[in-house]
Scaffold this motif. Structure first.
Motif, PDB file in Angstrom:
ATOM      1  N   ARG A   1      -8.391  -6.663  -0.429  1.00  7.77           N
ATOM      2  CA  ARG A   1      -7.937  -5.297  -0.713  1.00  7.77           C
ATOM      3  C   ARG A   1      -6.511  -5.078  -0.228  1.00  7.77           C
ATOM      4  O   ARG A   1      -5.688  -4.463  -0.918  1.00  7.77           O
ATOM      5  CB  ARG A   1      -8.874  -4.281  -0.050  1.00  7.77           C
ATOM      6  CG  ARG A   1     -10.271  -4.228  -0.655  1.00  7.77           C
ATOM      7  CD  ARG A   1     -11.011  -2.958  -0.224  1.00  7.77           C
ATOM      8  NE  ARG A   1     -11.176  -2.861   1.219  1.00  7.77           N
ATOM      9  CZ  ARG A   1     -12.207  -3.374   1.896  1.00  7.77           C
ATOM     10  NH1 ARG A   1     -13.160  -4.027   1.247  1.00  7.77           N
ATOM     11  NH2 ARG A   1     -12.291  -3.234   3.208  1.00  7.77           N
TER      12      ARG A   1
ATOM     13  N   CYS B   1      -3.423  -4.135  -2.814  1.00 11.08           N
ATOM     14  CA  CYS B   1      -3.103  -2.707  -2.860  1.00 11.08           C
ATOM     15  C   CYS B   1      -1.594  -2.476  -2.951  1.00 11.08           C
ATOM     16  O   CYS B   1      -0.788  -3.362  -2.608  1.00 11.08           O
ATOM     17  CB  CYS B   1      -3.678  -1.996  -1.636  1.00 11.08           C
ATOM     18  SG  CYS B   1      -2.840  -2.378  -0.081  1.00 11.08           S
TER      19      CYS B   1
ATOM     20  N   ILE C   1       2.797   1.022  -0.378  1.00 16.49           N
ATOM     21  CA  ILE C   1       2.689   2.215   0.445  1.00 16.49           C
ATOM     22  C   ILE C   1       1.309   2.323   1.095  1.00 16.49           C
ATOM     23  O   ILE C   1       1.176   2.695   2.260  1.00 16.49           O
ATOM     24  CB  ILE C   1       3.014   3.490  -0.383  1.00 16.49           C
ATOM     25  CG1 ILE C   1       3.031   4.720   0.507  1.00 16.49           C
ATOM     26  CG2 ILE C   1       2.034   3.648  -1.545  1.00 16.49           C
ATOM     27  CD1 ILE C   1       4.116   4.718   1.549  1.00 16.49           C
ATOM     28  N   GLU C   2       0.290   1.935   0.347  1.00 15.63           N
ATOM     29  CA  GLU C   2      -1.066   1.955   0.908  1.00 15.63           C
ATOM     30  C   GLU C   2      -1.214   0.916   2.019  1.00 15.63           C
ATOM     31  O   GLU C   2      -1.848   1.166   3.048  1.00 15.63           O
ATOM     32  CB  GLU C   2      -2.075   1.689  -0.217  1.00 15.63           C
ATOM     33  CG  GLU C   2      -3.521   1.808   0.207  1.00 15.63           C
ATOM     34  CD  GLU C   2      -4.479   1.568  -0.946  1.00 15.63           C
ATOM     35  OE1 GLU C   2      -5.620   1.115  -0.688  1.00 15.63           O
ATOM     36  OE2 GLU C   2      -4.102   1.824  -2.114  1.00 15.63           O
TER      37      GLU C   2
ATOM     38  N   GLU D   1       0.698   2.136   5.191  1.00 12.05           N
ATOM     39  CA  GLU D   1      -0.008   3.237   5.844  1.00 12.05           C
ATOM     40  C   GLU D   1      -1.221   2.726   6.625  1.00 12.05           C
ATOM     41  O   GLU D   1      -1.481   3.164   7.755  1.00 12.05           O
ATOM     42  CB  GLU D   1      -0.443   4.266   4.792  1.00 12.05           C
ATOM     43  CG  GLU D   1       0.712   5.127   4.275  1.00 12.05           C
ATOM     44  CD  GLU D   1       0.277   6.105   3.209  1.00 12.05           C
ATOM     45  OE1 GLU D   1      -0.903   6.035   2.789  1.00 12.05           O
ATOM     46  OE2 GLU D   1       1.103   6.944   2.799  1.00 12.05           O
ATOM     47  N   ALA D   2      -1.947   1.779   6.021  1.00 14.85           N
ATOM     48  CA  ALA D   2      -3.098   1.186   6.722  1.00 14.85           C
ATOM     49  C   ALA D   2      -2.640   0.424   7.958  1.00 14.85           C
ATOM     50  O   ALA D   2      -3.280   0.475   9.018  1.00 14.85           O
ATOM     51  CB  ALA D   2      -3.865   0.260   5.776  1.00 14.85           C
TER      52      ALA D   2
END
Length: 376
Positions: free
Chosen positions: A213, A217, A220-221, A224-225
């Motif tokens: 994942r 992804c 930006i995702e 952020e994670a």
């Protein structure tokens, strides 16, 4: 018929080139045989950096291959944090050393070693293995020669993949290596680009499903994670390289030296680096172990009795015993830590966090662990 070379090194990565340079400095004739994996490993290594301890630094400095300037960032502090705000902190000043270790940029180190090899007349770079008195296998974890020589590779796969990348932070890293253990994940931000830098080498050990994942992804995702996983310790993060990934494993060769009869001739060989052992990256000791192999093999060859050849099995067995003992301590400790922090049971997690807080308060034990990690 006498062999043209004293030693043939199979594998021209960091361990293989360092070994070649040290052996040539002892006036031995060396063939350095590259393999297809060397180029692939170098490409993958562009997003990684290695944590090298003082012993590894001294080994590279001895052949004038320590990267200059900001390509080697001194780590002055190390902050390790687990669940429930349990943490351990190490400080170079408290240990009385210049740095706990150095984060070394892989491309810069590769370039220095390649140039040094090019200008060493006793090293011949070859496209294929050459006949030699002794063969040293430095081909990495997927070594074909190890299999060719019939060596069993005892391998245990972790339920984790490593994701590596370069990231830039909102705040300076302050020469601090940071690591978080949370819900089975291990996240490390390692300082790069010198004392004032904001760039980090990321090593994020997660489950295979989570790795897929995070690799697929949007950027930006992903950032952020990552910022959430690192508790915004250095502010927001920006991805500044491709993401690389590989499965993690703990592995050790059953034999690290021997003689094998192939193609009508006996081949005396030894293993070094990832061809002999693999460890989890959480302690940053993988390349330090490989360079430790180099130091021990060179020491034994250089100090051997004049009548012993470089392929003397008594000599090589001394090398095997010494390095297996070191691997058992360093690799075993790293494996135990991975198993401990990955354990899902609440009682184990509570005891672990209590133990971590207690460890941080016991100065003599912290000092001993820090000295071991620094190769001292």
């Amino acid at each position: 018929m006498a062999h043209t070379y004293d030693i043939c090194i199979r594998g021209a990565g960091i361990v293989g080139r360092t070994l070649a340079l040290h052996l040539a400095a002892k006036r031995l004739r060396v063939a350095l045989a590259a393999n297809a994996a060397d180029g692939a490993e170098s490409a993958a290594a562009d997003v990684r950096a290695f944590a090298l301890n003082p012993r590894s630094r001294a080994l590279l400095e001895a052949v004038r291959c320590w990267p200059a300037g900001d390509a080697a960032t001194p780590v002055l502090r190390m902050a390790v944090q687990s669940d429930a705000n349990s943490q351990v902190n190490f400080d170079a000043a408290e240990q009385g050393v210049e740095a706990l270790n150095w984060m070394v940029d892989v491309p810069a180190l590769d370039q220095q070693l390649a140039q040094a090899v090019q200008f060493q007349p006793l090293i011949t770079v070859a496209d294929a293995p050459q006949a030699a008195t002794l063969t040293v296998v430095c081909e990495g974890r997927a070594s074909a020669t190890r299999a060719e020589f019939g060596v069993d590779f005892e391998l245990s796969r972790y339920a984790q993949w490593a994701i590596a990348a370069r990231v830039e932070s909102e705040l300076p890293h302050q020469q601090t290596a940071r690591q978080w253990f949370h819900a089975g994940d291990i996240t490390a931000l390692l300082p790069l680009q010198g004392p004032e830098g904001k760039q980090h080498a990321l090593v994020w050990s997660v489950s295979p499903e989570r790795a897929r994942r995070l690799l697929d992804c949007p950027e930006i995702e992903f950032t952020e994670a990552l910022a959430a996983a690192t508790q915004f310790a250095v502010g927001r993060l920006r991805l500044c390289s491709p993401r690389a990934s590989w499965p993690l494993q703990h592995a050790v060769a059953q034999r690290w030296c021997g003689t094998t009869h192939l193609a009508g001739a006996n081949r005396t060989w030894a293993l070094a680096g990832d061809a002999a052992h693999n460890v989890h990256p959480l302690a940053g000791q993988g390349l330090n172990l490989g360079l430790g192999d180099v130091a021990e093999l060179v020491r034994l060859i250089d100090t051997r009795s004049y009548w012993r050849a470089v392929d003397d099995m008594r000599l090589l067995r001394r090398y095997e015993r010494a390095r297996k003992a070191e691997f058992a301590l360093v690799g075993g400790s790293g494996d135990a830590l991975q198993q401990l922090f990955a354990h899902p049971h609440a009682l184990v997690q509570t005891a672990r966090n209590w133990g971590l807080r207690g460890f941080d308060r016991v100065a003599p034990l912290k000092h001993w662990v820090a000295k071991r990690a620094m190769g001292m």
